[in-house]
Design an enzyme around this catalytic site. Structure first.
Site, PDB file in Angstrom:
ATOM      1  N   HIS A 100       0.882  -1.177   0.000  1.00 57.90           N
ATOM      2  CA  HIS A 100       0.000   0.000   0.000  1.00 57.90           C
ATOM      3  C   HIS A 100       0.919   1.226   0.000  1.00 57.90           C
ATOM      4  O   HIS A 100       1.986   1.194   0.622  1.00 57.90           O
ATOM      5  CB  HIS A 100      -0.832   0.105   1.271  1.00 57.90           C
ATOM      6  CG  HIS A 100      -1.797  -1.006   1.523  1.00 57.90           C
ATOM      7  ND1 HIS A 100      -1.450  -2.144   2.181  1.00 57.90           N
ATOM      8  CD2 HIS A 100      -3.121  -1.122   1.254  1.00 57.90           C
ATOM      9  CE1 HIS A 100      -2.511  -2.936   2.297  1.00 57.90           C
ATOM     10  NE2 HIS A 100      -3.540  -2.341   1.738  1.00 57.90           N
ATOM     11  N   ASP A 103       2.087   2.022   3.445  1.00 59.05           N
ATOM     12  CA  ASP A 103       3.014   1.105   4.137  1.00 59.05           C
ATOM     13  C   ASP A 103       4.436   1.525   3.865  1.00 59.05           C
ATOM     14  O   ASP A 103       5.304   1.404   4.720  1.00 59.05           O
ATOM     15  CB  ASP A 103       3.005  -0.350   3.618  1.00 59.05           C
ATOM     16  CG  ASP A 103       1.657  -0.947   3.411  1.00 59.05           C
ATOM     17  OD1 ASP A 103       0.757  -0.604   4.185  1.00 59.05           O
ATOM     18  OD2 ASP A 103       1.525  -1.753   2.468  1.00 59.05           O
ATOM     19  N   HIS A 270     -11.067 -14.183   3.307  1.00 60.96           N
ATOM     20  CA  HIS A 270     -12.275 -13.436   2.952  1.00 60.96           C
ATOM     21  C   HIS A 270     -13.364 -14.385   2.454  1.00 60.96           C
ATOM     22  O   HIS A 270     -14.548 -14.169   2.722  1.00 60.96           O
ATOM     23  CB  HIS A 270     -11.971 -12.389   1.876  1.00 60.96           C
ATOM     24  CG  HIS A 270     -10.976 -11.358   2.320  1.00 60.96           C
ATOM     25  ND1 HIS A 270     -10.547 -10.334   1.504  1.00 60.96           N
ATOM     26  CD2 HIS A 270     -10.325 -11.189   3.495  1.00 60.96           C
ATOM     27  CE1 HIS A 270      -9.674  -9.585   2.160  1.00 60.96           C
ATOM     28  NE2 HIS A 270      -9.523 -10.091   3.366  1.00 60.96           N
ATOM     29  N   ASP A 295      -4.778 -13.706  -2.854  1.00 60.49           N
ATOM     30  CA  ASP A 295      -4.175 -13.366  -1.574  1.00 60.49           C
ATOM     31  C   ASP A 295      -4.203 -14.626  -0.736  1.00 60.49           C
ATOM     32  O   ASP A 295      -5.272 -15.071  -0.277  1.00 60.49           O
ATOM     33  CB  ASP A 295      -4.938 -12.225  -0.880  1.00 60.49           C
ATOM     34  CG  ASP A 295      -4.390 -10.866  -1.284  1.00 60.49           C
ATOM     35  OD1 ASP A 295      -3.508 -10.813  -2.162  1.00 60.49           O
ATOM     36  OD2 ASP A 295      -4.844  -9.848  -0.709  1.00 60.49           O
ATOM     37  N   ASP A 338      -0.870 -12.529   1.849  1.00 58.29           N
ATOM     38  CA  ASP A 338      -1.510 -11.495   2.672  1.00 58.29           C
ATOM     39  C   ASP A 338      -1.751 -12.119   4.049  1.00 58.29           C
ATOM     40  O   ASP A 338      -2.876 -12.439   4.424  1.00 58.29           O
ATOM     41  CB  ASP A 338      -2.817 -11.032   2.010  1.00 58.29           C
ATOM     42  CG  ASP A 338      -3.317  -9.735   2.629  1.00 58.29           C
ATOM     43  OD1 ASP A 338      -2.747  -9.320   3.649  1.00 58.29           O
ATOM     44  OD2 ASP A 338      -4.274  -9.151   2.096  1.00 58.29           O
TER      45      ASP A 338
HETATM   46  C1  XLS Z   1      -7.740  -6.731   4.053  1.00 58.62           C
HETATM   47  C2  XLS Z   1      -7.249  -6.927   2.693  1.00 58.62           C
HETATM   48  C3  XLS Z   1      -6.083  -6.024   2.304  1.00 58.62           C
HETATM   49  C4  XLS Z   1      -5.923  -5.977   0.816  1.00 58.62           C
HETATM   50  C5  XLS Z   1      -5.071  -4.843   0.336  1.00 58.62           C
HETATM   51  O1  XLS Z   1      -8.418  -7.551   4.618  1.00 58.62           O
HETATM   52  O2  XLS Z   1      -6.910  -8.265   2.515  1.00 58.62           O
HETATM   53  O3  XLS Z   1      -4.909  -6.445   2.931  1.00 58.62           O
HETATM   54  O4  XLS Z   1      -5.403  -7.158   0.311  1.00 58.62           O
HETATM   55  O5  XLS Z   1      -5.618  -3.622   0.657  1.00 58.62           O
HETATM   56 NI    NI Z   2      -5.936  -9.052   0.828  1.00 61.15          NI
HETATM   57 NI    NI Z   3      -7.680  -9.700   4.281  1.00 63.93          NI
END
Ligand code: XLS
Ligand code: NI
Ligand code: NI
Length: 436
Positions: A100, A103, A270, A295, A338
């Site tokens: 990001h 970051d 997610h 991710d 991630d």
């Molecule tokens: C948050 C997300 C974030 C995205 C990038 O839950 O996974 O890390 O991958 O903004």
């Molecule tokens: Ni993510």
């Molecule tokens: Ni996430």
């Protein structure tokens, strides 16, 4: 500046190795199903969890030891961190990374100053990319941490927040392009709501559609040819995130005419939060031609939030890799960790243990998936299961030659349907285990 005493270049030592700082399965140059593991897996280290997490949680202070970091918000500290990050990735052997904007570089007193800070750190990133050959998988803008985004960014009730987010994405996309980024991600951090009592949902979604169109237009304007990716997540931080799962995202992209510009970045945890298996989300996005990147992490099935743990289950990674192989691979996307080490795993060396475990789990998953495909038993079972669609009435329905009247006539004549066959779930679960 050796932030990682004891960790040299992580070697591949084979399945019998007992060295925790060696790969047992990930051998970057090994060819599996026609490609090297490096090409199949396209591993990426994330900047935020790996180099910016502190271990703080709502109940306690930071715990993670990061001796190279002076804890300040200075540009100098940010640039120093870049060297450590690339040293880590070079020793680990992930060919990509992701960040990001906030970051990598600190927010300044004004947007102008913030952009200058970013430029100063991007210069360091560029030099380290050049030195190590590590490339940028994707960049993304943090549109959720700053209090200005309390009501959202693109979906905020405050039009100025939309404008600020636009300026931020514009800049972040430009530096992503400058760094040769292969994709650009949009995770709608606070694009959602806590209560419908104060929310004009239609207006907010229209604004999000507008925002993504403006982003795509800007990508064209600056010649950014990487894939634009939307990342589904159903909740956290808001109670209801608009981009709740793959199907909702795809419906949104279609409704706003964005499917030719955007694909999806699917995250394991997610999917879990959305009540789906990762395989479901991948299969859904992939058959729509909209799977862009992954991710890679895993959640805890007993906890209801995004724990972002490193993936270690061969069953999970085999399922993921089977889908990727079936659809011809993930490039120009990648397998982006991630994921973060636990608050209790506070030593720098734990970052190596975490990533080695994740990379090995995916390497093993790739081999399992390749073996399943090479044998073809699973595929033949599924093909056979749908055989009634290959000829006769099934083929006529699929090719559009049947209507309700002709189907009624068919059954009036036939009387009853052909006998159903067993789904054989247990047999197939046992078959899958043959390869683990
Ligand atoms: C948050 C997300 C974030 C995205 C990038 O839950 O996974 O890390 O991958 O903004
Ligand atoms: Ni993510
Ligand atoms: Ni996430």
């Amino acid at each position: 500046m050796n932030g990682f005493p004891g960790a040299q270049r992580i070697p591949y030592e084979g399945p019998d190795s007992k060295n925790p700082l060696a790969f047992r399965w990930y051998d970057a140059d090994e060819v599996v199903a026609g490609r090297t593991m490096r090409e199949h897996l396209r591993f990426s280290t994330v900047y935020w969890h790996t180099f910016r997490a502190t271990g703080a949680d709502p109940f306690g202070a930071p715990t993670l030891q990061r001796p190279w970091d002076d804890g300040s918000d200075s540009v100098e500290n940010a640039r120093e961190r870049v060297h450590v990050a690339f040293e880590f990735m070079a020793r680990l052997g992930t060919p990509f990374y992701a960040f990001h904007d906030r970051d990598v570089a600190p927010e300044g007193a004004s947007l102008r100053q913030t952009n200058r800070n970013l430029d100063a750190v991007v210069e360091a990133l560029e030099a380290e990319q050049e030195r190590t050959g590590i490339r940028l998988l994707w960049g993304t803008a943090n549109l959720f941490s700053h209090p200005r985004y309390v009501h959202g960014a693109a979906t905020s009730c405050n039009a100025d927040a939309f404008a600020f987010a636009a300026a931020q994405v514009k800049k972040c996309m430009e530096v992503t392009r400058e760094l040769g980024g292969q994709n650009y991600v949009f995770w709608g951090g606070r694009e959602g709501y806590q209560t419908l009592l104060n929310t004009d949902m239609k207006r907010e979604l229209d604004h999000q559609g507008r925002f993504l169109h403006l982003a795509a237009d800007h990508a064209d304007r600056i010649g950014f040819t990487g894939t634009l990716l939307l990342e589904p997540k159903p909740k956290e931080p808001t109670k209801h995130q608009y981009d709740s799962d793959a199907a909702a995202c795809i419906n949104f992209l279609r409704a706003y005419g964005l499917t030719d510009r955007f694909k999806l970045n699917i995250e394991t945890n997610h999917a879990t939060l959305a009540g789906h298996e990762m395989a479901h989300e991948l299969e859904y996005a992939a058959h729509q031609g909209l799977l862009g990147s992954i991710d890679a992490n895993t959640g805890d099935l007993l906890l209801g939030w995004d724990t972002d743990q490193f993936p270690t289950s061969f069953y999970l990674t085999a399922q993921v890799m089977l889908i990727l192989l079936n659809y011809g691979g993930i490039a120009p996307g990648g397998i982006n960790f991630d994921a973060k080490v636990r608050r209790e795993s506070f030593e720098p060396i734990d970052l190596f243990h975490a990533h080695i475990g994740g990379m090995d789990a995916f390497a093993r998953g790739l081999k399992i998936a390749a073996a399943i495909r090479a044998d073809g038993d699973l595929r033949s079972f599924v093909q056979e299961r749908y055989a009634s669609w290959d000829s006769g009435i099934g083929a006529r329905i699929e090719s559009g030659q049947a209507d309700f009247a002709s189907l009624e006539a068919y059954l009036l004549e036939k009387g009853e349907i052909a006998p159903n066959a067993s789904g054989r779930q247990e047999m197939l679960e046992h078959l899958f285990n043959r390869y683990l």
